[in-house]
Write an enzyme that holds these catalytic residues in place. Structure first.
Site, mmCIF file in Angstrom:
data_model
loop_
_atom_site.group_PDB
_atom_site.id
_atom_site.type_symbol
_atom_site.label_atom_id
_atom_site.label_comp_id
_atom_site.label_asym_id
_atom_site.label_seq_id
_atom_site.Cartn_x
_atom_site.Cartn_y
_atom_site.Cartn_z
ATOM 1 N N ASN A 1 -11.805 52.339 -4.582
ATOM 2 C CA ASN A 1 -10.903 52.770 -5.556
ATOM 3 C C ASN A 1 -10.457 54.052 -5.648
ATOM 4 O O ASN A 1 -11.278 54.870 -5.063
ATOM 5 C CB ASN A 1 -11.544 52.269 -7.004
ATOM 6 C CG ASN A 1 -11.864 50.687 -7.153
ATOM 7 O OD1 ASN A 1 -10.813 49.988 -7.435
ATOM 8 N ND2 ASN A 1 -12.976 50.584 -7.383
ATOM 9 N N HIS B 1 -15.119 76.991 -18.715
ATOM 10 C CA HIS B 1 -14.475 75.769 -19.415
ATOM 11 C C HIS B 1 -13.619 76.725 -20.715
ATOM 12 O O HIS B 1 -12.544 76.205 -21.295
ATOM 13 C CB HIS B 1 -15.202 74.816 -20.052
ATOM 14 C CG HIS B 1 -14.626 73.789 -20.803
ATOM 15 N ND1 HIS B 1 -13.292 73.297 -20.722
ATOM 16 C CD2 HIS B 1 -15.041 73.141 -22.146
ATOM 17 C CE1 HIS B 1 -13.063 72.458 -21.805
ATOM 18 N NE2 HIS B 1 -14.201 72.488 -22.474
ATOM 19 N N HIS C 1 -18.570 76.012 -27.959
ATOM 20 C CA HIS C 1 -17.970 76.435 -26.771
ATOM 21 C C HIS C 1 -17.591 77.946 -26.767
ATOM 22 O O HIS C 1 -17.919 78.733 -25.682
ATOM 23 C CB HIS C 1 -16.386 75.882 -26.879
ATOM 24 C CG HIS C 1 -16.343 74.410 -26.669
ATOM 25 N ND1 HIS C 1 -16.934 73.505 -27.473
ATOM 26 C CD2 HIS C 1 -16.094 73.414 -25.360
ATOM 27 C CE1 HIS C 1 -16.651 72.470 -27.086
ATOM 28 N NE2 HIS C 1 -16.373 72.381 -25.652
#
Length: 257
Positions: free
Chosen positions: A62, A79, A207
């Site tokens: 796949n 990030h 974060h």
């Protein structure tokens, strides 16, 4: 006997138990939903290439369609804007991906209040009872939220004011980033921050502070109830995506029995 042979024998005999902390990855895996005008990741999807048929008579495979931050995943410093000059996911040192871990369990508090926030005093009280946070190790924050992971709506727990999921206070996130020796934070929720963290100052402090300090995040963990408070070792190798901000990851814990 060598150290590595002793380790392999211990795994095979069950003297070291291997516990999977990873949520299965499928089209049903809950994903973060940001409000407009912000972009969102796509749900996980498999696209079949061949399945023992004319397209490939002896093989099945796949294409994968997913985001870096889907399901159980690893947050690299790059990030977040505060870590923009830090490591991408391919640059995280391999030896950092095997590290000790401790579990702080606030399931009861989160059950009473889905907006529960971990505070500095909670962590210091835990340290008085269990010892210091591990140098170069993971703080795994258990809230029982993994019990909701089969249901996107229950997992995000959003209403007209936004998501309501447990997390960490601004002050505690800042202190964990600079005042403790941990390598990163692991949680059961969709991200390392509380659901209401968009309204904090700064917004999304886990974060902002942790990734800005060059530390890491692990999200959407499960089976933390099977780990001891101290003594586990976590193995968390993300895909080494060049330039990547994160990656789905299979997180394993090693526990002596």
């Amino acid at each position: 006997m060598s150290v590595l042979q002793s380790f392999v024998d211990s795994v095979r005999s069950g003297a070291i138990e291997v516990i999977d902390l990873t949520a299965p990855l499928s089209s049903e895996t809950p994903i973060l939903q940001l409000p407009e005008p912000f972009g969102n990741t796509i749900p996980f999807r498999l696209e079949e290439i061949s399945h023992y048929d004319d397209r490939g008579p002896a093989w099945y495979w796949n294409d994968i369609h997913t985001g870096e931050h889907t399901g159980t995943h690893f947050d690299a410093p790059v990030h977040w804007v505060t870590g923009r000059d830090g490591q991408d996911v391919s640059q995280v040192p391999a030896r950092s991906l095997i590290a000790p871990a401790v579990v702080l369990d606030f399931t009861a508090e989160a059950a009473k209040d889905p907006d529960f926030l971990l505070q500095i005093d909670h962590v210091k009280e835990w340290e008085r009872a269990n010892g210091p946070l591990p140098d170069g190790g993971w703080l795994l924050y258990r809230t029982g939220w993994d019990a909701r992971s089969a249901d996107q709506a229950a997992f995000l727990n959003a209403d007209e004011t936004g998501p309501h999921t447990p997390g960490i206070s601004v002050e505690c996130a800042s202190w964990l980033s600079t005042g403790t020796p941990i390598i990163g934070l692991g949680v059961e929720t969709v991200g390392t921050d509380a659901g209401a963290a968009h309204s904090f100052d700064p917004a999304f402090p886990c974060h902002s502070f942790l990734l800005g300090a060059g530390k890491y995040g692990l999200t959407q963990l499960r089976n933390l109830d099977r780990l001891p408070v101290t003594g586990a070792v976590v193995v968390a190798p993300p895909l080494p995506i060049v330039g990547g901000s994160g990656s789905p990851v299979r997180v394993l814990a090693l526990v002596e029995r």
